[in-house]
Write a protein that holds these residues in place. Structure first.
Motif, short mmCIF file in Angstrom:
data_model
loop_
_atom_site.label_atom_id
_atom_site.label_comp_id
_atom_site.label_asym_id
_atom_site.label_seq_id
_atom_site.Cartn_x
_atom_site.Cartn_y
_atom_site.Cartn_z
N VAL A 187 33.30 -23.20 -28.85
CA VAL A 187 33.88 -22.00 -28.28
C VAL A 187 33.08 -21.59 -27.05
N SER A 188 33.76 -21.37 -25.93
CA SER A 188 33.13 -20.91 -24.69
C SER A 188 33.79 -19.61 -24.25
N LEU A 189 32.95 -18.64 -23.87
CA LEU A 189 33.47 -17.34 -23.44
C LEU A 189 32.79 -16.89 -22.17
N ALA A 190 33.58 -16.32 -21.25
CA ALA A 190 33.06 -15.65 -20.06
C ALA A 190 33.41 -14.18 -20.23
N VAL A 191 32.39 -13.32 -20.26
CA VAL A 191 32.59 -11.89 -20.50
C VAL A 191 31.84 -11.09 -19.44
N PRO A 192 32.17 -9.81 -19.26
CA PRO A 192 31.39 -8.99 -18.33
C PRO A 192 29.91 -8.99 -18.73
N ALA A 193 29.03 -8.99 -17.74
CA ALA A 193 27.60 -9.05 -18.02
C ALA A 193 27.12 -7.87 -18.85
N SER A 194 27.85 -6.75 -18.81
CA SER A 194 27.47 -5.55 -19.54
C SER A 194 27.98 -5.53 -20.98
N THR A 195 28.49 -6.64 -21.47
CA THR A 195 29.05 -6.71 -22.82
C THR A 195 27.95 -6.78 -23.88
N ARG A 196 28.08 -5.98 -24.94
CA ARG A 196 27.20 -6.10 -26.11
C ARG A 196 27.66 -7.29 -26.93
N ILE A 197 26.70 -8.13 -27.36
CA ILE A 197 27.06 -9.41 -27.95
C ILE A 197 26.46 -9.55 -29.34
N GLU A 198 27.31 -9.94 -30.31
CA GLU A 198 26.87 -10.33 -31.65
C GLU A 198 27.40 -11.73 -31.92
N VAL A 199 26.49 -12.64 -32.25
CA VAL A 199 26.88 -14.02 -32.53
C VAL A 199 26.31 -14.42 -33.89
N GLY A 200 27.17 -14.93 -34.75
CA GLY A 200 26.73 -15.47 -36.04
C GLY A 200 27.08 -16.95 -36.11
N VAL A 201 26.09 -17.78 -36.42
CA VAL A 201 26.32 -19.23 -36.45
C VAL A 201 25.74 -19.82 -37.73
N VAL A 202 26.55 -20.62 -38.42
CA VAL A 202 26.08 -21.38 -39.58
C VAL A 202 26.10 -22.84 -39.17
N GLY A 203 24.95 -23.40 -38.88
CA GLY A 203 24.88 -24.79 -38.47
C GLY A 203 25.35 -25.05 -37.06
N ALA A 204 25.64 -24.01 -36.32
CA ALA A 204 26.12 -24.16 -34.94
C ALA A 204 25.04 -23.72 -33.96
N ALA A 205 25.11 -24.25 -32.74
CA ALA A 205 24.20 -23.84 -31.68
C ALA A 205 24.81 -22.67 -30.92
N ALA A 206 23.95 -21.75 -30.48
CA ALA A 206 24.42 -20.59 -29.71
C ALA A 206 23.66 -20.54 -28.40
N VAL A 207 24.40 -20.37 -27.29
CA VAL A 207 23.80 -20.26 -25.96
C VAL A 207 24.35 -19.00 -25.29
N THR A 215 19.70 -20.49 -27.77
CA THR A 215 19.11 -20.55 -26.43
C THR A 215 19.55 -19.33 -25.64
N LEU A 216 18.59 -18.63 -25.05
CA LEU A 216 18.87 -17.47 -24.23
C LEU A 216 18.30 -17.70 -22.83
N VAL A 217 19.10 -17.46 -21.79
CA VAL A 217 18.67 -17.66 -20.41
C VAL A 217 19.09 -16.46 -19.57
N ARG A 218 18.12 -15.85 -18.88
CA ARG A 218 18.38 -14.73 -17.98
C ARG A 218 19.14 -13.60 -18.68
N VAL A 219 18.59 -13.17 -19.81
CA VAL A 219 19.16 -12.05 -20.57
C VAL A 219 18.24 -10.85 -20.37
N SER A 220 18.78 -9.73 -19.88
CA SER A 220 17.94 -8.59 -19.54
C SER A 220 18.03 -7.45 -20.55
N GLY A 221 18.95 -7.50 -21.47
CA GLY A 221 19.05 -6.47 -22.51
C GLY A 221 18.15 -6.78 -23.69
N PRO A 222 18.02 -5.85 -24.63
CA PRO A 222 17.22 -6.12 -25.84
C PRO A 222 17.84 -7.23 -26.67
N VAL A 223 16.98 -8.02 -27.32
CA VAL A 223 17.43 -9.19 -28.06
C VAL A 223 16.86 -9.15 -29.48
#
Length: 301
Positions: free
Chosen positions: A88-108, A126-134
């Motif tokens: 699954v690939s998503l392009a969202v506004p940079a100001s979007t709050r994000i919740e990702v749950g993965v079972v055996g999957a990779a998350a970028v 993997t997180l790259v150039r993320v400026s909000g709290p993580v």
């Protein structure tokens, strides 16, 4: 409430604004990229098993399986349900709050400004150039973070933590057996790092000059320091590193039971050679430091 059932490879575009994204999948990959646009785009390029349900309500876009709730996610152990996979690939506004749950999957996740929360069982994050709290909670998945400038929280049982070019306000990490490598480059800013481990190794590379009160302890492991202003000592099996760097405005705490602890010094920026390697590719372990080169003046006990 708009709803789509995605049972095969498909692309969707959402014209209404998106302010929050929730994704939950089993096996495969989730890629989330922040953009300057107000709308969002979804591409499901591979799908095996039951369909994904896509909904949009009150600015929240959800891509998930019906039988995989966010609450209690890390305890979801339906092995029959694991026989599925999605890319699954998503392009969202940079100001979007994000919740990702993965079972055996990779998350970028890359290029976002708001809060990011990831829950994983065995998949790597993997997180790259993320400026909000993580916040990342995993059982055995690893976390690699590059150029993350928000507060970082990591909790794991056996997953490894690698932070490259970290310049966030603070790093908090807890693990049982995963290794932790934290490379900070916030020159002139107070350090705020607290790491806790049982048997995993810890390596922290600080900017020069550094600004922190330092306290590092291990019950039976080894310690090493590249800073002359810090005291390395201990008796019996316990070892510790204590002291002040700079004005001591920041805080650095590291604690292990049987793992080793190494405090390394980042050279001044003008002395560093540029690196185009992938995230975490230069991290080799506490003995060598995040760049593989041990400082010549470090004290070891």
């Amino acid at each position: 409430m708009p709803e789509w059932s995605v049972a095969e490879a498909r692309k969707l575009t959402f014209d209404t604004p998106v302010t929050a994204l929730h994704v939950r999948i089993v096996n495969g990959t989730v890629n989330v990229v922040g953009t300057d646009e107000s709308s969002a785009r979804l591409e499901v390029s591979e799908l095996e098993g039951p369909p994904l349900v896509v909904t949009q309500k009150n600015g929240t876009l959800t891509v998930a399986y019906e039988d995989l709730p966010w609450k209690g996610f890390l305890k979801w152990l339906d092995r029959k349900g694991w026989r599925r996979s999605a890319v699954v690939s998503l392009a969202v506004p940079a100001s979007t709050r994000i919740e990702v749950g993965v079972v055996g999957a990779a998350a970028v996740v890359s290029g976002t400004d708001e809060r990011v929360e990831v829950k994983g069982v065995t998949g790597d994050t993997t997180l790259v150039r993320v400026s909000g709290p993580v916040r990342v909670d995993t059982v055995s998945g690893n976390l690699e973070a590059q150029a993350v400038t928000g507060d970082l929280r990591f909790h794991s049982v056996s997953g490894d933590l690698t932070v490259v070019e970290g310049s966030g306000s603070s790093v908090r990490a807890e693990s049982v057996s995963g290794s932790m490598i934290v490379d900070l480059d916030a020159t002139g800013a107070p350090t705020d790092v607290q790491l806790s481990n049982v048997s995993g190794e810890i390596a922290i590379r600080l900017p020069h000059p550094a600004d922190a009160e330092v306290e590092a302890n291990t019950a039976s492991g080894t310690v090493s320091s590249a800073f002359e202003d810090l005291r390395v000592g201990g008796q019996w099996g316990a070892k510790k590193i204590t002291g002040r760097l700079g004005a001591g405005n920041g805080k650095l705490k590291a604690m292990t039971v049987s793992g080793s602890i190494a405090l390394l010094r980042r050279p001044p920026a003008e002395e560093e050679a540029p690196s185009d390697g992938p995230v975490g590719s230069s991290a080799r372990g506490p003995a060598d430091g995040p760049t593989g080169a041990a400082p010549t003046d470090k004290k070891v006990l």
